[in-house]
Design a protein around this motif. Sequence first.
Motif, PDB file in Angstrom:
ATOM      1  N   PHE A 258     -20.815   2.922  12.673  1.00  0.00           N
ATOM      2  CA  PHE A 258     -21.469   4.050  12.192  1.00  0.00           C
ATOM      3  C   PHE A 258     -22.732   3.363  11.933  1.00  0.00           C
ATOM      4  O   PHE A 258     -23.066   2.157  11.596  1.00  0.00           O
ATOM      5  CB  PHE A 258     -20.793   4.382  10.904  1.00  0.00           C
ATOM      6  CG  PHE A 258     -19.601   5.314  11.472  1.00  0.00           C
ATOM      7  CD1 PHE A 258     -19.545   6.756  11.980  1.00  0.00           C
ATOM      8  CD2 PHE A 258     -18.284   4.689  11.472  1.00  0.00           C
ATOM      9  CE1 PHE A 258     -18.376   7.398  12.030  1.00  0.00           C
ATOM     10  CE2 PHE A 258     -17.223   5.342  11.806  1.00  0.00           C
ATOM     11  CZ  PHE A 258     -17.357   6.743  12.068  1.00  0.00           C
ATOM     12  N   ASP A 260     -24.542   3.720   9.259  1.00  0.00           N
ATOM     13  CA  ASP A 260     -24.720   3.053   7.947  1.00  0.00           C
ATOM     14  C   ASP A 260     -23.972   1.804   7.611  1.00  0.00           C
ATOM     15  O   ASP A 260     -23.841   1.395   6.561  1.00  0.00           O
ATOM     16  CB  ASP A 260     -24.032   4.095   6.899  1.00  0.00           C
ATOM     17  CG  ASP A 260     -22.604   4.462   7.070  1.00  0.00           C
ATOM     18  OD1 ASP A 260     -21.982   3.697   7.733  1.00  0.00           O
ATOM     19  OD2 ASP A 260     -22.220   5.495   6.657  1.00  0.00           O
ATOM     20  N   ALA A 261     -23.504   1.207   8.767  1.00  0.00           N
ATOM     21  CA  ALA A 261     -22.919  -0.151   8.672  1.00  0.00           C
ATOM     22  C   ALA A 261     -23.850  -1.292   8.379  1.00  0.00           C
ATOM     23  O   ALA A 261     -24.952  -1.167   8.804  1.00  0.00           O
ATOM     24  CB  ALA A 261     -22.167  -0.488  10.205  1.00  0.00           C
ATOM     25  N   GLU A 291     -22.564   4.825  17.048  1.00  0.00           N
ATOM     26  CA  GLU A 291     -23.269   5.999  16.637  1.00  0.00           C
ATOM     27  C   GLU A 291     -24.503   6.053  17.538  1.00  0.00           C
ATOM     28  O   GLU A 291     -25.478   5.282  17.298  1.00  0.00           O
ATOM     29  CB  GLU A 291     -23.399   6.132  15.217  1.00  0.00           C
ATOM     30  CG  GLU A 291     -23.964   7.270  14.662  1.00  0.00           C
ATOM     31  CD  GLU A 291     -23.907   7.665  13.369  1.00  0.00           C
ATOM     32  OE1 GLU A 291     -23.174   6.928  12.619  1.00  0.00           O
ATOM     33  OE2 GLU A 291     -24.319   9.019  12.900  1.00  0.00           O
ATOM     34  N   TRP A 414     -16.509   0.438  11.034  1.00  0.00           N
ATOM     35  CA  TRP A 414     -17.790  -0.486  10.407  1.00  0.00           C
ATOM     36  C   TRP A 414     -18.588   0.704   9.772  1.00  0.00           C
ATOM     37  O   TRP A 414     -19.354   1.469  10.422  1.00  0.00           O
ATOM     38  CB  TRP A 414     -18.471  -1.374  11.562  1.00  0.00           C
ATOM     39  CG  TRP A 414     -17.724  -2.390  12.063  1.00  0.00           C
ATOM     40  CD1 TRP A 414     -16.964  -2.012  13.312  1.00  0.00           C
ATOM     41  CD2 TRP A 414     -17.370  -3.547  11.964  1.00  0.00           C
ATOM     42  NE1 TRP A 414     -16.323  -3.217  13.407  1.00  0.00           N
ATOM     43  CE2 TRP A 414     -16.655  -4.162  12.728  1.00  0.00           C
ATOM     44  CE3 TRP A 414     -17.907  -4.465  10.775  1.00  0.00           C
ATOM     45  CZ2 TRP A 414     -16.060  -5.395  12.522  1.00  0.00           C
ATOM     46  CZ3 TRP A 414     -17.622  -5.739  10.657  1.00  0.00           C
ATOM     47  CH2 TRP A 414     -16.605  -6.342  11.381  1.00  0.00           C
ATOM     48  N   SER A 415     -18.664   0.720   8.451  1.00  0.00           N
ATOM     49  CA  SER A 415     -19.337   1.673   7.632  1.00  0.00           C
ATOM     50  C   SER A 415     -19.310   1.283   6.376  1.00  0.00           C
ATOM     51  O   SER A 415     -18.288   0.825   6.017  1.00  0.00           O
ATOM     52  CB  SER A 415     -18.668   3.132   7.760  1.00  0.00           C
ATOM     53  OG  SER A 415     -19.241   3.814   6.798  1.00  0.00           O
ATOM     54  N   GLN A 416     -20.489   1.627   5.539  1.00  0.00           N
ATOM     55  CA  GLN A 416     -20.539   1.420   4.092  1.00  0.00           C
ATOM     56  C   GLN A 416     -20.218   2.586   3.297  1.00  0.00           C
ATOM     57  O   GLN A 416     -20.292   2.450   2.079  1.00  0.00           O
ATOM     58  CB  GLN A 416     -21.898   0.753   3.685  1.00  0.00           C
ATOM     59  CG  GLN A 416     -22.129  -0.535   4.731  1.00  0.00           C
ATOM     60  CD  GLN A 416     -23.123  -1.375   4.008  1.00  0.00           C
ATOM     61  OE1 GLN A 416     -23.312  -2.259   3.214  1.00  0.00           O
ATOM     62  NE2 GLN A 416     -24.240  -1.306   4.982  1.00  0.00           N
ATOM     63  N   ASN A 417     -20.061   3.544   3.983  1.00  0.00           N
ATOM     64  CA  ASN A 417     -19.611   4.792   3.381  1.00  0.00           C
ATOM     65  C   ASN A 417     -18.032   4.759   3.180  1.00  0.00           C
ATOM     66  O   ASN A 417     -17.411   5.049   4.290  1.00  0.00           O
ATOM     67  CB  ASN A 417     -20.127   6.052   4.156  1.00  0.00           C
ATOM     68  CG  ASN A 417     -19.907   7.395   3.495  1.00  0.00           C
ATOM     69  OD1 ASN A 417     -18.606   7.664   2.870  1.00  0.00           O
ATOM     70  ND2 ASN A 417     -20.820   8.290   3.576  1.00  0.00           N
ATOM     71  N   THR A 420     -16.279   7.878   4.923  1.00  0.00           N
ATOM     72  CA  THR A 420     -16.131   7.897   6.210  1.00  0.00           C
ATOM     73  C   THR A 420     -15.084   6.869   6.729  1.00  0.00           C
ATOM     74  O   THR A 420     -14.180   7.064   7.361  1.00  0.00           O
ATOM     75  CB  THR A 420     -17.511   7.415   6.747  1.00  0.00           C
ATOM     76  OG1 THR A 420     -18.348   7.875   6.399  1.00  0.00           O
ATOM     77  CG2 THR A 420     -17.512   7.241   8.272  1.00  0.00           C
ATOM     78  N   ASN A 436     -14.744  -3.006   7.927  1.00  0.00           N
ATOM     79  CA  ASN A 436     -15.687  -4.014   7.901  1.00  0.00           C
ATOM     80  C   ASN A 436     -15.196  -5.294   8.231  1.00  0.00           C
ATOM     81  O   ASN A 436     -15.589  -6.369   7.362  1.00  0.00           O
ATOM     82  CB  ASN A 436     -16.368  -3.876   6.486  1.00  0.00           C
ATOM     83  CG  ASN A 436     -17.175  -2.586   6.382  1.00  0.00           C
ATOM     84  OD1 ASN A 436     -17.522  -1.894   7.494  1.00  0.00           O
ATOM     85  ND2 ASN A 436     -17.178  -1.819   5.331  1.00  0.00           N
TER      86      ASN A 436
END
Length: 484
Positions: A258, A260-261, A291, A414-417, A420, A436
């Motif tokens: 994503f 935001d990763a 994305e 892979w996202s920091q949200n 999500t 992650n």
Amino acid sequence: MKKIPMLIDGEWVHGDAQTYLDVKNPSTGEVIAQISNASKEHVEEAVRAARVAFEREGWRQWKAYERGQLLIEFAHYIRKHAEEWSLLECRDVGKPLSQARADIEAAARYFEFYGGAADKVMGDTIPIEDGLLNAVVLEPVGITVHIVPWNYPIQITARSVAAAIATGNAVIVKSAEDTPLTTHAIAEWLADKLPKGIFQHITGLGREVGPYLTSHPDINHITFTGSVPTGIAVMKAAAENVVPVTLELGGKSPNIVFADANMEQALEGVVRAIIQNAGQTCSAGARLLIEERIKESFISRLAQRFQVIQVGPGEADMEMGPLLNEQQYTKITALLQQAKVDGYVVTGGEPLTLAGYENGFYVQPTILDGVDPNDPLAQEEIFGPVLTVLTFSTVEEAIALANSTDYGLVAGIWSQNIDTAHYVASRVQAGQVFVNNYGAAGGIQMPFGGYKKSGIGREKGFVALRNYTQMKNIAIRYAPPNQH
Ligand code: NAD
């Protein structure tokens, strides 16, 4: 030329010399050993010996902790000989030495883990009524057959064999025809430590020897690790005798990145997931789902990273080694050639000829883009260092793409949200989901197996011990002594 014998009923056995098969080092193309192509009679003899050994009081009287101690002793032995065993695996499979070292350590961990678990496989009691003790006992299933693929021979042999011995079964291993060496090393160590017939090793061509084993009416369980078509054949053969199977099959696992990763983390995760063992890994991250809004920059950095991946012979311990054999090499180079013609190749796509290793099976690490999600390049296992890129714009689209193949082994997110990550993890059809990270450093303790056509059942972890036990319910009526 070193001839690798089979271990049948405690004896080292060679087959018919006319039918010896060559074992090659994929890094050099050199023949490094020969194996026998087992006959139907060898398989009959192994099953007969396993039955005798399993029913005999000797093995039954081994205490659970004694089986465990032996496995733990073996783990120590493997670690002591790790360098020698790593070289063996590196020459047999062609993988970089440090990846072979990791496999040897993983094998030691399996023997240690299941050794420790041997006396902790507990049954249950169930309340019924006063005067009735109801016990659920877990007994070994009996003769367990283990059919192993060529890509991680020692790890895959160790993970199911350790669990089967820990629970008191007899074991027959059929190693892959290309990579028998470390299974033979296991057989050499176990041969005089276990009663004869409890651990046996059969070699030979899968399509010939495999069916003798899988259709044998006197076996009690099959653990098969390999491709989907062979898994289906194994399951059909087992069905004839109502023999249970654990199937660990292939995958086309997605890494979903994503916008935001953490880009550095995601980039390295995606590279490692497809490069490890030259992409010849069931759980390889073979599809990148990226994305749309970060696609251009991510792919451009990924391509730069792919271009500096060093490829070389296993013993030179570079990032990537060769493919396993000529058959894989021919299949994958033809497929890359066509991908080039179709305009999908972002980087790579060519065979590699390395000076001094002209007979090795090397190809460039490759990224493909522009492929239709229904194209075989996006649907089927390639089993090489080939990453297929697909693009999404919404979370729902990412999930639909992730779930759009027949497979369901592993997925990386892979996202920091946090929303999500959790939401996608809950919707993805895969036996293992990594957020992650990709692989959690091997994860001996974590259940591993597939959704959909990636398999049936789970290996690894405590849960795998259940594959090798069957349940017996014993209800005991008792009364006060004066009423007898
Ligand atoms: P394969 O199916 O060709 O062979 C696997 C094993 O089965 C070999 O030992 C082979 O000799 C034997 N075999 C072949 N034909 C047989 C038959 N008719 N009956 C019984 N046994 C037979 O697979 P492979 O090419 O060795 O391995 C690659 C495949 O394994 C890939 O699909 C990969 O994804 C899968 N794999 C899965 C896992 C997992 O844990 N899920 C792990 C590693 C590999």
